[in-house]
Design a protein around this motif. Structure first.
Motif, PDB file in Angstrom:
ATOM      1  N   THR A  93       0.831  -1.197   0.000  1.00 25.79           N
ATOM      2  CA  THR A  93       0.000   0.000   0.000  1.00 25.79           C
ATOM      3  C   THR A  93       0.866   1.249   0.000  1.00 25.79           C
ATOM      4  O   THR A  93       1.998   1.242   0.493  1.00 25.79           O
ATOM      5  CB  THR A  93      -0.938   0.057   1.227  1.00 25.79           C
ATOM      6  OG1 THR A  93      -0.150   0.127   2.428  1.00 25.79           O
ATOM      7  CG2 THR A  93      -1.853  -1.158   1.274  1.00 25.79           C
ATOM      8  N   VAL A  94       0.299   2.307  -0.552  1.00 23.66           N
ATOM      9  CA  VAL A  94       0.932   3.621  -0.495  1.00 23.66           C
ATOM     10  C   VAL A  94      -0.086   4.591   0.069  1.00 23.66           C
ATOM     11  O   VAL A  94      -1.276   4.505  -0.228  1.00 23.66           O
ATOM     12  CB  VAL A  94       1.439   4.080  -1.889  1.00 23.66           C
ATOM     13  CG1 VAL A  94       0.298   4.297  -2.881  1.00 23.66           C
ATOM     14  CG2 VAL A  94       2.297   5.335  -1.767  1.00 23.66           C
ATOM     15  N   LEU A 117       4.548   3.768   2.854  1.00 29.86           N
ATOM     16  CA  LEU A 117       4.496   2.503   2.103  1.00 29.86           C
ATOM     17  C   LEU A 117       4.425   1.391   3.139  1.00 29.86           C
ATOM     18  O   LEU A 117       5.193   1.399   4.100  1.00 29.86           O
ATOM     19  CB  LEU A 117       5.763   2.284   1.276  1.00 29.86           C
ATOM     20  CG  LEU A 117       5.890   2.891  -0.095  1.00 29.86           C
ATOM     21  CD1 LEU A 117       7.249   2.549  -0.680  1.00 29.86           C
ATOM     22  CD2 LEU A 117       4.798   2.424  -1.029  1.00 29.86           C
ATOM     23  N   ALA A 118       3.515   0.455   2.929  1.00 25.52           N
ATOM     24  CA  ALA A 118       3.402  -0.664   3.868  1.00 25.52           C
ATOM     25  C   ALA A 118       3.300  -1.984   3.112  1.00 25.52           C
ATOM     26  O   ALA A 118       2.665  -2.066   2.066  1.00 25.52           O
ATOM     27  CB  ALA A 118       2.180  -0.491   4.772  1.00 25.52           C
ATOM     28  N   ASN A 119       3.955  -2.994   3.692  1.00 26.86           N
ATOM     29  CA  ASN A 119       3.805  -4.371   3.232  1.00 26.86           C
ATOM     30  C   ASN A 119       4.001  -5.271   4.438  1.00 26.86           C
ATOM     31  O   ASN A 119       4.075  -4.776   5.570  1.00 26.86           O
ATOM     32  CB  ASN A 119       4.779  -4.694   2.081  1.00 26.86           C
ATOM     33  CG  ASN A 119       6.233  -4.577   2.487  1.00 26.86           C
ATOM     34  OD1 ASN A 119       6.578  -4.643   3.668  1.00 26.86           O
ATOM     35  ND2 ASN A 119       7.105  -4.395   1.521  1.00 26.86           N
ATOM     36  N   ALA A 120       4.088  -6.558   4.222  1.00 22.08           N
ATOM     37  CA  ALA A 120       4.197  -7.501   5.342  1.00 22.08           C
ATOM     38  C   ALA A 120       5.459  -7.290   6.170  1.00 22.08           C
ATOM     39  O   ALA A 120       5.524  -7.723   7.322  1.00 22.08           O
ATOM     40  CB  ALA A 120       4.162  -8.933   4.814  1.00 22.08           C
ATOM     41  N   PHE A 121       6.443  -6.607   5.614  1.00 19.38           N
ATOM     42  CA  PHE A 121       7.717  -6.424   6.308  1.00 19.38           C
ATOM     43  C   PHE A 121       7.782  -5.129   7.103  1.00 19.38           C
ATOM     44  O   PHE A 121       8.761  -4.871   7.793  1.00 19.38           O
ATOM     45  CB  PHE A 121       8.870  -6.493   5.312  1.00 19.38           C
ATOM     46  CG  PHE A 121       8.889  -7.784   4.554  1.00 19.38           C
ATOM     47  CD1 PHE A 121       9.268  -8.965   5.172  1.00 19.38           C
ATOM     48  CD2 PHE A 121       8.487  -7.824   3.227  1.00 19.38           C
ATOM     49  CE1 PHE A 121       9.254 -10.166   4.468  1.00 19.38           C
ATOM     50  CE2 PHE A 121       8.475  -9.016   2.520  1.00 19.38           C
ATOM     51  CZ  PHE A 121       8.857 -10.195   3.142  1.00 19.38           C
ATOM     52  N   GLY A 122       6.738  -4.283   6.991  1.00 22.26           N
ATOM     53  CA  GLY A 122       6.734  -3.056   7.770  1.00 22.26           C
ATOM     54  C   GLY A 122       6.292  -1.844   6.975  1.00 22.26           C
ATOM     55  O   GLY A 122       5.758  -1.965   5.867  1.00 22.26           O
ATOM     56  N   VAL A 123       6.550  -0.696   7.560  1.00 28.75           N
ATOM     57  CA  VAL A 123       6.124   0.580   6.994  1.00 28.75           C
ATOM     58  C   VAL A 123       7.324   1.516   6.895  1.00 28.75           C
ATOM     59  O   VAL A 123       8.148   1.572   7.811  1.00 28.75           O
ATOM     60  CB  VAL A 123       5.052   1.257   7.885  1.00 28.75           C
ATOM     61  CG1 VAL A 123       4.562   2.553   7.264  1.00 28.75           C
ATOM     62  CG2 VAL A 123       3.891   0.324   8.143  1.00 28.75           C
TER      63      VAL A 123
END
Length: 156
Positions: A93-94, A117-123
């Protein structure tokens, strides 16, 4: 090839789906992505959360964050990006929140935009000062920068 098409191709190649959480752009980022034919296999959804209430209701941005840091802050951008990840089926996501203008203040000038920016590894977050270049120019520059951030993340 457009920048949006490059983002979609890179996401498609990695099996990643995208969602956006937008304030100052009012949906222009998701609009740029969905302008590209065939984007539905990569784009999950866009959240347009212009008001603080919408940020809280749709993305679980905490009232404490908004009170302590304001809507235009990396803290809010981080919670917007995380909230979009939680509230969607996207894997990347952005988020954007900023002051497109006219206006602003000495503390938060026109043209300041915070990105997340977010994904399974963090923001991750960053702030860009586009300057007082006019509302439509700030919004256009924000869309381009957000798409570039997505592309960088997808090419890692």
């Amino acid at each position: 090839m457009s920048l949006a098409a490059e983002v979609l191709d890179a996401a498609r190649a990695r099996g990643i789906t995208i969602a956006t959480a937008e304030s100052c752009t009012g949906g222009l980022i998701i609009g740029a992505l969905t302008e590209v034919p065939g984007s539905s296999d990569v784009v999950d959804r866009g959240f347009v959360t212009y008001s603080n209430a919408a940020k809280q209701q749709m993305l679980a941005v905490r009232a404490q964050t908004l009170q302590a840091h304001g809507a235009v802050s990396e803290e809010t951008a981080a919670e917007m990006a995380s909230g979009a990840l939680s509230a969607s089926d996207a894997t990347l996501t952005v988020s954007v929140t900023g002051i497109a203008g006219p206006g602003g203040s000495e503390h938060k000038p026109e043209g300041r935009v915070c990105f997340g920016l977010a994904n399974a590894f963090g923001v991750t977050t960053e702030t860009v000062e586009f300057g007082a270049i006019g509302r439509s120019n700030v919004r256009a520059a924000t869309v381009e920068h957000a798409l570039r951030l997505l592309l960088i993340a997808l090419r890692r």
